[in-house]
Design a protein around this motif. Structure first.
Motif, PDB file in Angstrom:
ATOM      1  N   UNK A   6     -37.343 -26.718  12.627  1.00 54.58           N
ATOM      2  CA  UNK A   6     -37.073 -26.660  11.190  1.00 54.58           C
ATOM      3  C   UNK A   6     -38.352 -26.342  10.430  1.00 54.58           C
ATOM      4  N   UNK A   7     -39.450 -27.009  10.858  1.00 49.64           N
ATOM      5  CA  UNK A   7     -40.744 -26.760  10.202  1.00 49.64           C
ATOM      6  C   UNK A   7     -41.106 -25.293  10.344  1.00 49.64           C
ATOM      7  N   UNK A   8     -40.960 -24.809  11.619  1.00 40.45           N
ATOM      8  CA  UNK A   8     -41.314 -23.415  11.872  1.00 40.45           C
ATOM      9  C   UNK A   8     -40.466 -22.489  11.012  1.00 40.45           C
ATOM     10  N   UNK A   9     -39.167 -22.809  10.946  1.00 32.58           N
ATOM     11  CA  UNK A   9     -38.251 -21.986  10.137  1.00 32.58           C
ATOM     12  C   UNK A   9     -38.666 -21.992   8.670  1.00 32.58           C
ATOM     13  N   UNK A  10     -39.012 -23.209   8.198  1.00 33.77           N
ATOM     14  CA  UNK A  10     -39.445 -23.321   6.789  1.00 33.77           C
ATOM     15  C   UNK A  10     -40.660 -22.432   6.540  1.00 33.77           C
ATOM     16  N   UNK A  11     -41.649 -22.533   7.468  1.00 32.76           N
ATOM     17  CA  UNK A  11     -42.870 -21.750   7.296  1.00 32.76           C
ATOM     18  C   UNK A  11     -42.529 -20.270   7.270  1.00 32.76           C
ATOM     19  N   UNK A  12     -41.626 -19.906   8.178  1.00 37.11           N
ATOM     20  CA  UNK A  12     -41.192 -18.507   8.264  1.00 37.11           C
ATOM     21  C   UNK A  12     -40.598 -18.076   6.917  1.00 37.11           C
ATOM     22  N   UNK A  13     -39.767 -18.971   6.395  1.00 34.06           N
ATOM     23  CA  UNK A  13     -39.099 -18.703   5.107  1.00 34.06           C
ATOM     24  C   UNK A  13     -40.144 -18.471   4.014  1.00 34.06           C
ATOM     25  N   UNK A  14     -41.145 -19.375   3.999  1.00 32.45           N
ATOM     26  CA  UNK A  14     -42.201 -19.248   2.980  1.00 32.45           C
ATOM     27  C   UNK A  14     -42.949 -17.942   3.133  1.00 32.45           C
ATOM     28  N   UNK A  15     -43.269 -17.592   4.381  1.00 30.47           N
ATOM     29  CA  UNK A  15     -44.004 -16.352   4.631  1.00 30.47           C
ATOM     30  C   UNK A  15     -43.201 -15.155   4.122  1.00 30.47           C
TER      31      UNK A  15
END
Ligand SMILES: Nc1ncnc2c1ncn2[C@@H]1O[C@H](COP(=O)(O)OP(=O)(O)O)[C@@H](O)[C@H]1O
Ligand SMILES: [Mg+2]
Lengths: 126, 570
Positions: free
Chosen positions: B42-51
């Protein structure tokens, strides 16, 4: 003297009948002898006997049966039993059935005569 | 191994349970891991989303080249930075410190590039303004002077149009067109002082544009890198989860297989371990029920069945003792019973003897008395008869006594010799021949021609046959038939002799008594009841056997079996 009292003698030993007949006739009795119970009972049907002297063990119709028949026919008839062997049970049975005396062979004529006399006095009493 | 049942059971139950527990625990651990990893994903996905958000803003920025979009870009970058700073150190460590530092570096680089780009844009705007100013000046100059015939107003207007195009599109095509126009202008007027400022700013614009271009490229490259990093993290977490799931799967399958194979095997083994000693006991019990009291349980196992087997054996010892004493009691009782029977039969014997002897004695005594009384009156004939009676009755008594002695077996010992039983039967038959004739009885002999030898006493064997034949005569009275048949039985080395009559038969109730001494159904003088008992004891003396079969009213058959001759028995 026994004035012509009717005496019946039953024994499958022929000598017993022969000797007793002669001796009792000398004493004034009218004596008839039989060699077995069947013919004796037959005779009882036709004629009255005052005193019966009978052996016990005599084939199919034994002395006990003769005793029964005689007592049934006429309570006044006296029955004297003579036998080669008598245990107390048989003696008691015969006396209970109404036998007036029980003699065991070999007996003296004197003894049987006394028994007959005793029976005779019983006869007179009744 | 000598284990207690309790331990065996624990092993049997504990091992499968342990397998199940271990499998379960491991699976639980893996699943917990998966859950944690799910958080990382989820964290990785969130970061991806932000990027992605950053890159969207970047695109807009590059499209519109507007100051406002720099702000958006800056905002989204700080959102990502903020997000990163909020991630717990554990998560960071778990996901991978290097990933994060790379990510942070790239973000820094990106935001630096943005800032540079902002500065560059600022410069660029200034240069554009200067280009426009110089363009306007040149345009005005050319329009006013008109002297410089080489540069027409139209030409300048065209250059300015190309300048505007370039400013509008900022692409290579329009730049090249603008640049070539300026170069043409230089060719037309090699030394045009009025043109110099314009061409100079035009060059600095192109330089600024080139700078921007390289910054933009750098920005985009960094953006792609950012994307790649976050994608990489998400992918890695996903593959980790998959690995965990795969491991859990394998683990569960392995545990299941173990449980399904080792579990039943262990339970079976344990059960048979527990049951084996009990089964041994039950086998022994079975043998005991079949009468083998000597069986004992083996004292092998040192478990609970050991004490069971011990008590079992003690019980058996006692049982055997009781059994033994019971057997002794029974034997004693049996002896007593035999004693009682002996006494009873002795009593019976005595009463029989008494009766049988008293009759002839009575006859003798009565005859003697009669003689004594009438000795003078008796004729000679009568006297002779009396004496004859006494003699015959004495004879009778003597016979009874000798029969009796014969029965009890104390009479003179029989002389055993080798003799032909066939011949003996014929002689015995001739002894009663006269009596048979008188009674009108027919004799049928069914005997082999060849002799059959036995060990025997001639007089005793004759007595047996005569006694039986006389009984047959008595049973038939006036007429009938006696059949004597003899069958040698070679196989058993013996001879079987049947003596049958067509007489009155024996009633069922008497059959068991006829061999008893003094049992008779005949009147005194005719039968003593000793005939058959004497015959019986004589047959026994010859190691033979006698039996009777009879049907009331039809006849009787006596069967005598005698063993064949044997040298050693004489
Ligand atoms: N052949 C036969 N037919 C019928 N009855 C018989 C025969 N043989 C023996 N018995 C019976 O067995 C009894 C015993 O026989 P036994 O011992 O010879 O004694 P006894 O002949 O003296 O009576 C006889 O009294 C008779 O009842
Ligand atoms: Mg007989």
């Amino acid at each position: 003297m026994a004035a012509g009292l009717q005496l019946m003698i039953i024994d499958d030993e022929p000598i017993v009948g022969k000797r007793l007949k002669r001796m009792f006739e000398k004493e004034g009795y009218a004596v008839e002898t039989f060699l077995n119970g069947a013919s004796a009972i037959e005779a009882l049907e036709k004629k009255h006997f005052d005193i019966i002297v009978t052996d016990l063990m005599m084939g199919s119709v034994d002395g006990m049966k003769v005793l029964d028949t005689a007592v049934k026919k006429n309570a006044g008839t006296r029955v004297i039993i003579i036998t080669g062997f008598g245990d107390q049970g048989t003696i008691d049975e015969a006396l209970n059935k109404g036998a007036s005396d029980f003699l065991i062979k070999p007996f003296k004529f004197e003894e049987l005569y006394k028994a007959v006399k005793k029976a005779e006095s019983g006869l007179k009493a009744t | 191994m000598q284990l207690k049942i309790w331990h065996k059971m624990i092993i049997g139950i504990a091992i499968p349970s342990l397998i199940a527990l271990l499998g379960g625990l491991l699976a639980y651990g893996y699943i917990t891991d998966v859950k944690n990893r799910q958080g990382f994903v989820m964290i990785a996905d969130d970061m991806k989303e932000h990027v992605l958000e950053i890159r969207r803003n970047e695109k807009n920025l590059l499209l519109h080249k507007d100051v406002e979009y720099f702000k958006y870009c800056g905002d989204s970058i700080s959102v990502l930075k903020n997000y990163l700073s909020n991630i717990s150190p554990q998560s960071t460590a778990e996901i991978g410190e290097s990933n994060f530092s790379e990510l942070r570096n790239s973000i820094q680089m990106y935001s630096d590039t943005i800032n540079n780009l902002y500065g560059q844009f600022q410069t660029e705007t200034d240069v554009v303004e200067k280009v426009r100013e110089e363009g306007r000046k040149l345009e005005a100059y050319i329009a006013a002077k008109k002297s410089n015939g080489e540069l027409s107003t139209n030409f300048i207007l065209n250059v300015r149009r190309l300048e505007k195009n370039y400013m509008l599109f900022r692409d290579k095509g329009s730049f090249i067109a603008f640049e070539s126009a300026i170069l043409t202008m230089k060719n037309i007027v090699p030394i045009c002082y009025e043109c110099i400022p314009y061409t100079q700013v035009a060059y600095s614009l192109s330089k600024a544009y080139n700078n921007s271009e390289s910054l933009i490229n750098e920005l985009q490259a960094t953006g792609v890198k950012l994307e790649n990093i976050t994608y990489g993290i998400a992918g890695k977490e996903r593959s980790r989860i998959n690995a965990f799931l795969n491991r859990t799967h394998t683990l569960l399958v392995a545990a299941l297989i173990l449980l399904c194979t080792i579990g039943p095997l262990l339970v079976y083994k344990t059960a048979s371990y527990i049951v084996a000693p009990i089964k041994r006991l039950s086998d022994i019990t079975k043998k005991i029920t079949e009468g083998d009291l000597n069986q004992r349980a083996p004292l092998k196992e040192h478990d609970e069945t050991y004490s069971l087997a011990m008590s079992f054996n003690t019980m058996l010892d006692q049982l055997q003792l009781t059994h033994h004493s019971l057997e002794q009691s029974i034997e004693l009782l049996h002896e007593k019973q035999i004693e009682a029977e002996k006494r009873a039969s002795l009593g019976f014997l005595i009463s029989g003897v008494t009766h049988e002897l008293n009759n002839p004695l009575n006859n003798i005594s009565l005859t003697a008395e009669s003689m004594r009384e009438d000795i003078n009156e008796l004729t000679l004939e009568e006297l002779k008869e009396y004496i004859q009676d006494i003699l015959s009755q004495s004879e009778r008594a003597k016979h009874i006594v000798s029969d009796l002695l014969e029965f009890v077996g104390t009479h003179k010992a029989a002389v055993m010799e080798k003799l032909d039983i066939i011949n003996l039967i014929e002689e015995a038959a001739s002894l009663v021949a006269n009596q048979l004739r008188v009674s009108n009885i027919n004799l049928k002999m069914d005997i082999p021609n060849a002799p059959f030898f036995i060990n025997g006493s001639k007089s005793k064997l004759e007595e047996i046959f005569v006694n039986i034949m006389i009984n047959a005569v008595h049973a038939m009275k006036s007429s009938g038939r006696i059949t004597i048949s003899a069958r040698p039985d070679k196989e058993h080395k013996r001879i079987i002799i049947d003596i049958s009559d067509t007489g009155c038969g024996i009633p069922e109730k008497d059959l068991k008594n006829i061999f008893e001494p003094f049992f008779t159904t005949k009147p005194s003088g005719e039968g003593t009841g000793l005939g058959l008992s004497v015959a019986h004891s004589l047959v026994m003396k010859h190691s033979g056997d006698i039996s009777v079969q009879s049907k009331l009213g039809e006849g009787t058959t006596f069967t005598i079996t005698l063993p064949g001759f044997e040298e050693g028995l004489l």
